[in-house]
Motif scaffolding. Sequence first.
Motif, PDB file in Angstrom:
ATOM      1  N   VAL A  69     -16.975   9.002   4.312  1.00 17.10           N
ATOM      2  CA  VAL A  69     -15.593   9.015   3.728  1.00 17.10           C
ATOM      3  C   VAL A  69     -15.288   7.612   3.444  1.00 17.10           C
ATOM      4  O   VAL A  69     -15.296   6.774   4.373  1.00 17.10           O
ATOM      5  N   HIS A  70     -14.940   7.664   2.361  1.00 19.84           N
ATOM      6  CA  HIS A  70     -14.287   5.963   1.918  1.00 19.84           C
ATOM      7  C   HIS A  70     -12.798   5.912   1.713  1.00 19.84           C
ATOM      8  O   HIS A  70     -12.578   7.221   1.101  1.00 19.84           O
ATOM      9  N   PHE A  71     -12.120   4.977   1.805  1.00 20.73           N
ATOM     10  CA  PHE A  71     -10.876   4.904   1.581  1.00 20.73           C
ATOM     11  C   PHE A  71     -10.176   4.058   0.686  1.00 20.73           C
ATOM     12  O   PHE A  71     -10.847   2.697   0.868  1.00 20.73           O
ATOM     13  N   TYR A  72      -9.702   4.394  -0.706  1.00 21.86           N
ATOM     14  CA  TYR A  72      -9.267   3.400  -1.756  1.00 21.86           C
ATOM     15  C   TYR A  72      -7.864   3.322  -1.444  1.00 21.86           C
ATOM     16  O   TYR A  72      -7.175   4.323  -1.976  1.00 21.86           O
ATOM     17  N   PRO A  73      -7.317   2.247  -1.051  1.00 20.79           N
ATOM     18  CA  PRO A  73      -5.619   1.919  -0.975  1.00 20.79           C
ATOM     19  C   PRO A  73      -5.250   1.940  -2.634  1.00 20.79           C
ATOM     20  O   PRO A  73      -5.694   1.556  -3.632  1.00 20.79           O
ATOM     21  N   ILE A  74      -4.113   2.666  -2.822  1.00 18.51           N
ATOM     22  CA  ILE A  74      -3.235   2.647  -4.047  1.00 18.51           C
ATOM     23  C   ILE A  74      -2.245   1.625  -3.710  1.00 18.51           C
ATOM     24  O   ILE A  74      -1.362   1.744  -2.905  1.00 18.51           O
ATOM     25  N   LEU A  75      -2.088   0.535  -4.528  1.00 19.58           N
ATOM     26  CA  LEU A  75      -1.208  -0.716  -4.563  1.00 19.58           C
ATOM     27  C   LEU A  75      -0.031  -0.784  -5.324  1.00 19.58           C
ATOM     28  O   LEU A  75      -0.501  -0.243  -6.467  1.00 19.58           O
ATOM     29  N   ARG A  76       0.975  -1.218  -4.982  1.00 15.45           N
ATOM     30  CA  ARG A  76       2.025  -1.711  -5.906  1.00 15.45           C
ATOM     31  C   ARG A  76       2.610  -2.855  -5.721  1.00 15.45           C
ATOM     32  O   ARG A  76       2.717  -3.283  -4.695  1.00 15.45           O
ATOM     33  N   PHE A  77       2.723  -3.512  -6.944  1.00 20.18           N
ATOM     34  CA  PHE A  77       3.590  -4.885  -6.845  1.00 20.18           C
ATOM     35  C   PHE A  77       4.190  -5.203  -7.985  1.00 20.18           C
ATOM     36  O   PHE A  77       4.454  -4.215  -8.815  1.00 20.18           O
ATOM     37  N   THR A  78       5.233  -6.065  -7.932  1.00 17.85           N
ATOM     38  CA  THR A  78       6.253  -6.340  -8.807  1.00 17.85           C
ATOM     39  C   THR A  78       5.796  -7.599  -9.728  1.00 17.85           C
ATOM     40  O   THR A  78       5.616  -8.835  -8.962  1.00 17.85           O
ATOM     41  N   LEU A  79       5.904  -7.445 -10.944  1.00 14.34           N
ATOM     42  CA  LEU A  79       5.536  -8.702 -11.828  1.00 14.34           C
ATOM     43  C   LEU A  79       7.092  -9.536 -11.801  1.00 14.34           C
ATOM     44  O   LEU A  79       8.275  -9.251 -11.231  1.00 14.34           O
ATOM     45  N   PRO A  80       7.012 -10.779 -12.003  1.00  9.15           N
ATOM     46  CA  PRO A  80       8.019 -11.890 -12.162  1.00  9.15           C
ATOM     47  C   PRO A  80       9.276 -11.062 -12.849  1.00  9.15           C
ATOM     48  O   PRO A  80      10.540 -11.353 -12.422  1.00  9.15           O
ATOM     49  N   GLY A  81       9.049 -10.416 -13.931  1.00  9.05           N
ATOM     50  CA  GLY A  81       9.884  -9.842 -14.848  1.00  9.05           C
ATOM     51  C   GLY A  81      10.671  -8.449 -14.320  1.00  9.05           C
ATOM     52  O   GLY A  81      11.672  -7.921 -14.852  1.00  9.05           O
ATOM     53  N   GLY A  82      10.227  -8.318 -13.227  1.00  5.17           N
ATOM     54  CA  GLY A  82      10.886  -6.994 -12.475  1.00  5.17           C
ATOM     55  C   GLY A  82       9.995  -5.666 -12.765  1.00  5.17           C
ATOM     56  O   GLY A  82      10.181  -4.856 -12.232  1.00  5.17           O
ATOM     57  N   VAL A 117       0.859  -1.165   0.052  1.00  7.79           N
ATOM     58  CA  VAL A 117       0.112  -0.015   0.039  1.00  7.79           C
ATOM     59  C   VAL A 117       0.870   1.193  -0.055  1.00  7.79           C
ATOM     60  O   VAL A 117       1.765   1.324   1.040  1.00  7.79           O
ATOM     61  N   VAL A 118       0.757   1.797  -1.085  1.00  6.16           N
ATOM     62  CA  VAL A 118       1.806   3.226  -1.061  1.00  6.16           C
ATOM     63  C   VAL A 118       1.172   4.521  -0.918  1.00  6.16           C
ATOM     64  O   VAL A 118       1.595   5.550  -0.850  1.00  6.16           O
ATOM     65  N   GLY A 119      -0.222   4.488  -0.818  1.00  4.01           N
ATOM     66  CA  GLY A 119      -0.953   5.501  -0.489  1.00  4.01           C
ATOM     67  C   GLY A 119      -2.457   5.253  -0.363  1.00  4.01           C
ATOM     68  O   GLY A 119      -2.958   4.188  -0.607  1.00  4.01           O
ATOM     69  N   VAL A 120      -3.324   6.325  -0.009  1.00  7.86           N
ATOM     70  CA  VAL A 120      -4.828   6.049   0.304  1.00  7.86           C
ATOM     71  C   VAL A 120      -5.651   7.146  -0.468  1.00  7.86           C
ATOM     72  O   VAL A 120      -5.126   8.219  -0.050  1.00  7.86           O
ATOM     73  N   ARG A 121      -6.499   6.914  -1.363  1.00  7.98           N
ATOM     74  CA  ARG A 121      -7.233   8.148  -1.656  1.00  7.98           C
ATOM     75  C   ARG A 121      -8.518   8.171  -1.002  1.00  7.98           C
ATOM     76  O   ARG A 121      -9.320   7.112  -0.799  1.00  7.98           O
ATOM     77  N   GLU A 122      -8.916   9.334  -0.370  1.00  7.54           N
ATOM     78  CA  GLU A 122      -9.887   9.530   0.213  1.00  7.54           C
ATOM     79  C   GLU A 122     -11.039  10.015  -0.578  1.00  7.54           C
ATOM     80  O   GLU A 122     -10.926  10.826  -1.453  1.00  7.54           O
ATOM     81  N   HIS A 123     -12.278   9.553  -0.513  1.00 10.71           N
ATOM     82  CA  HIS A 123     -13.397   9.905  -1.302  1.00 10.71           C
ATOM     83  C   HIS A 123     -14.654  10.080  -0.343  1.00 10.71           C
ATOM     84  O   HIS A 123     -15.171   9.354   0.353  1.00 10.71           O
ATOM     85  N   GLU A 124     -15.338  11.374  -0.372  1.00 10.86           N
ATOM     86  CA  GLU A 124     -16.650  11.597   0.333  1.00 10.86           C
ATOM     87  C   GLU A 124     -17.712  11.297  -0.838  1.00 10.86           C
ATOM     88  O   GLU A 124     -17.883  12.040  -1.658  1.00 10.86           O
ATOM     89  N   ASP A 125     -18.661  10.389  -0.253  1.00 11.38           N
ATOM     90  CA  ASP A 125     -19.825  10.369  -1.124  1.00 11.38           C
ATOM     91  C   ASP A 125     -20.918  11.397  -0.920  1.00 11.38           C
ATOM     92  O   ASP A 125     -20.747  12.352  -0.213  1.00 11.38           O
ATOM     93  N   GLY A 126     -22.080  11.468  -1.669  1.00  6.10           N
ATOM     94  CA  GLY A 126     -23.035  12.244  -1.434  1.00  6.10           C
ATOM     95  C   GLY A 126     -23.813  12.164  -0.171  1.00  6.10           C
ATOM     96  O   GLY A 126     -24.413  13.352   0.352  1.00  6.10           O
ATOM     97  N   ASP A 127     -23.360  11.391   0.885  1.00  5.97           N
ATOM     98  CA  ASP A 127     -24.033  11.340   2.063  1.00  5.97           C
ATOM     99  C   ASP A 127     -23.168  11.890   3.083  1.00  5.97           C
ATOM    100  O   ASP A 127     -23.503  11.938   4.150  1.00  5.97           O
ATOM    101  N   GLY A 128     -22.028  12.250   2.754  1.00 12.51           N
ATOM    102  CA  GLY A 128     -21.202  12.793   3.644  1.00 12.51           C
ATOM    103  C   GLY A 128     -20.039  11.566   4.284  1.00 12.51           C
ATOM    104  O   GLY A 128     -19.497  12.053   5.202  1.00 12.51           O
TER     105      GLY A 128
END
Length: 131
Positions: A55-68, A42-53
Amino acid sequence: MGDLIAVWVAVIVSVAGCVAGVAVIWSGIGLKRRGIRVDAEVVGVREHEDGDGDVHFYPILRFTLPGGEAVQGESYARINEYGAPDTISVVYDPRHPETFDESPGTGIGGGVLALAFCGPWLGGALWWLFH
């Protein structure tokens, strides 16, 4: 005439719902069947506030493929308990590594529900049109 329009609207909406249901099922099964599980940071988190007020959190993910090669993307799941620098397990599609999910196949239930709801409506509307 008004009944005929309503029936055609039901047919169009039901066909769209059935197509969406099949697409969700197909996608979930494909990723579950051919996906590769890796650990993603998890390299970051995006916050989003919906119409009802709320707040939801969406993680930003990073991974490495077998080739690098590094792949980074936002999780579609609202996972409130993770933050940088946590690590979680994801499954990615080797043909399209940018397509990944924390728990592949969980959307299949939504596709089945769409078919279960739209199928009878479609059947009823077609029966009404052609009987």
